[in-house]
Scaffold this motif. Structure first.
Motif, PDB file in Angstrom:
ATOM      1  N   UNK A  19     -34.057  52.583  70.590  1.00  0.00           N
ATOM      2  CA  UNK A  19     -34.597  53.201  69.571  1.00  0.00           C
ATOM      3  C   UNK A  19     -34.589  54.791  69.464  1.00  0.00           C
ATOM      4  N   UNK A  20     -34.011  55.286  68.675  1.00  0.00           N
ATOM      5  CA  UNK A  20     -33.793  56.682  67.994  1.00  0.00           C
ATOM      6  C   UNK A  20     -35.112  57.214  67.371  1.00  0.00           C
ATOM      7  N   UNK A  21     -35.466  58.508  67.744  1.00  0.00           N
ATOM      8  CA  UNK A  21     -36.438  59.125  66.954  1.00  0.00           C
ATOM      9  C   UNK A  21     -36.059  60.459  66.558  1.00  0.00           C
ATOM     10  N   UNK A  22     -36.545  60.779  65.372  1.00  0.00           N
ATOM     11  CA  UNK A  22     -36.270  62.052  64.863  1.00  0.00           C
ATOM     12  C   UNK A  22     -37.542  62.845  64.248  1.00  0.00           C
ATOM     13  N   UNK A  23     -37.853  63.934  64.810  1.00  0.00           N
ATOM     14  CA  UNK A  23     -38.982  64.577  64.364  1.00  0.00           C
ATOM     15  C   UNK A  23     -38.978  65.993  63.639  1.00  0.00           C
ATOM     16  N   UNK A  24     -39.462  66.065  62.528  1.00  0.00           N
ATOM     17  CA  UNK A  24     -39.122  67.223  61.784  1.00  0.00           C
ATOM     18  C   UNK A  24     -40.378  68.236  61.808  1.00  0.00           C
ATOM     19  N   UNK A  46     -20.032  59.611  59.959  1.00  0.00           N
ATOM     20  CA  UNK A  46     -20.563  58.662  58.907  1.00  0.00           C
ATOM     21  C   UNK A  46     -21.947  58.322  58.803  1.00  0.00           C
ATOM     22  N   UNK A  47     -22.275  57.873  57.795  1.00  0.00           N
ATOM     23  CA  UNK A  47     -23.807  57.720  57.409  1.00  0.00           C
ATOM     24  C   UNK A  47     -24.148  56.224  58.114  1.00  0.00           C
ATOM     25  N   UNK A  48     -25.033  56.260  58.976  1.00  0.00           N
ATOM     26  CA  UNK A  48     -25.353  54.940  59.364  1.00  0.00           C
ATOM     27  C   UNK A  48     -26.470  54.388  58.286  1.00  0.00           C
ATOM     28  N   UNK A  49     -27.437  55.148  58.157  1.00  0.00           N
ATOM     29  CA  UNK A  49     -28.777  54.622  57.632  1.00  0.00           C
ATOM     30  C   UNK A  49     -29.529  55.869  56.870  1.00  0.00           C
ATOM     31  N   UNK A  50     -30.203  55.523  55.951  1.00  0.00           N
ATOM     32  CA  UNK A  50     -31.121  56.697  55.148  1.00  0.00           C
ATOM     33  C   UNK A  50     -32.297  55.985  54.588  1.00  0.00           C
ATOM     34  N   UNK A  51     -33.167  56.790  54.483  1.00  0.00           N
ATOM     35  CA  UNK A  51     -34.511  56.307  53.994  1.00  0.00           C
ATOM     36  C   UNK A  51     -34.957  57.407  52.995  1.00  0.00           C
ATOM     37  N   UNK A  52     -35.415  57.037  51.704  1.00  0.00           N
ATOM     38  CA  UNK A  52     -36.017  57.690  50.508  1.00  0.00           C
ATOM     39  C   UNK A  52     -37.454  57.671  50.555  1.00  0.00           C
ATOM     40  N   UNK A  67     -28.524  44.593  62.033  1.00  0.00           N
ATOM     41  CA  UNK A  67     -28.615  44.988  63.393  1.00  0.00           C
ATOM     42  C   UNK A  67     -29.604  46.192  63.556  1.00  0.00           C
ATOM     43  N   UNK A  68     -29.624  47.276  62.638  1.00  0.00           N
ATOM     44  CA  UNK A  68     -30.084  48.534  62.791  1.00  0.00           C
ATOM     45  C   UNK A  68     -31.279  48.472  61.615  1.00  0.00           C
ATOM     46  N   UNK A  69     -32.411  49.174  62.193  1.00  0.00           N
ATOM     47  CA  UNK A  69     -33.537  49.093  60.996  1.00  0.00           C
ATOM     48  C   UNK A  69     -33.899  50.570  61.122  1.00  0.00           C
ATOM     49  N   UNK A  70     -33.929  51.341  59.683  1.00  0.00           N
ATOM     50  CA  UNK A  70     -34.583  52.782  59.777  1.00  0.00           C
ATOM     51  C   UNK A  70     -36.068  52.536  59.283  1.00  0.00           C
ATOM     52  N   UNK A  82     -34.208  51.973  64.938  1.00  0.00           N
ATOM     53  CA  UNK A  82     -34.045  50.742  65.749  1.00  0.00           C
ATOM     54  C   UNK A  82     -32.804  49.889  65.916  1.00  0.00           C
ATOM     55  N   UNK A  83     -32.040  49.978  67.038  1.00  0.00           N
ATOM     56  CA  UNK A  83     -30.666  49.411  66.916  1.00  0.00           C
ATOM     57  C   UNK A  83     -30.871  48.411  67.821  1.00  0.00           C
ATOM     58  N   UNK A  84     -30.470  47.165  67.489  1.00  0.00           N
ATOM     59  CA  UNK A  84     -30.388  45.824  68.116  1.00  0.00           C
ATOM     60  C   UNK A  84     -28.852  45.329  68.016  1.00  0.00           C
ATOM     61  N   UNK A  85     -28.713  44.438  69.163  1.00  0.00           N
ATOM     62  CA  UNK A  85     -27.378  43.883  69.193  1.00  0.00           C
ATOM     63  C   UNK A  85     -26.345  44.994  69.300  1.00  0.00           C
ATOM     64  N   UNK A  86     -26.237  46.009  70.267  1.00  0.00           N
ATOM     65  CA  UNK A  86     -25.520  47.135  70.081  1.00  0.00           C
ATOM     66  C   UNK A  86     -24.139  46.511  70.722  1.00  0.00           C
TER      67      UNK A  86
END
Length: 122
Positions: A19-24, A46-52, A67-70, A82-86
């Motif tokens: 699970x990666x975290x990014x704090x702004x 490359x872009x993996x995932x985004x949230x608007x 597999x991944x959830x942002x 959240x990265x599963x089944x890497x």
């Protein structure tokens, strides 16, 4: 000025999770889109995932769909991946980025974190 700090990378075996975290921090009000990118050695970023934020919409690269959830915690000014089944092909430096609108093109993002390394062994 906005600063982004990633954490949570590491080394796992194939099939594992991270699970990666990014704090702004700073003035984040104009950055409605936060995204995760990755770059493997010798490959383009490359872009993996985004949230608007305004619509709570998420979008994923085909290679990580299912597999991944942002997700985003606005109260903590944080974005998660959240990265599963890497898989070994997920090995890369992962970066958090922010801008007003979401885009797959990393060149239009002006605000980046320093990155966190993810290594998946077979």
């Amino acid at each position: 000025q906005v600063q982004l700090v990633e954490s949570g990378g590491g080394s796992v075996q194939a099939g594992g999770s991270l699970r990666l975290s990014c704090t702004a921090s700073g003035s984040t009000s104009s950055f409605d889109c936060m995204a995760w990118f990755r770059q493997a050695p010798g490959k383009e970023r490359e872009r993996v995932a985004s949230h608007y934020t305004p619509t709570d919409d998420t979008d994923y690269a085909d290679s990580v769909q299912g597999r991944f959830t942002v997700s985003q915690d606005n109260a903590k000014n944080s974005l998660y991946l959240q990265m599963n089944n890497l898989k070994p092909e997920d090995t890369a430096m992962y970066y958090c980025a922010a801008r007003r609108w979401c885009s797959n093109n990393p060149r239009v993002y002006s605000t980046w974190g320093q990155g966190t390394q993810v290594t998946v062994s077979s």
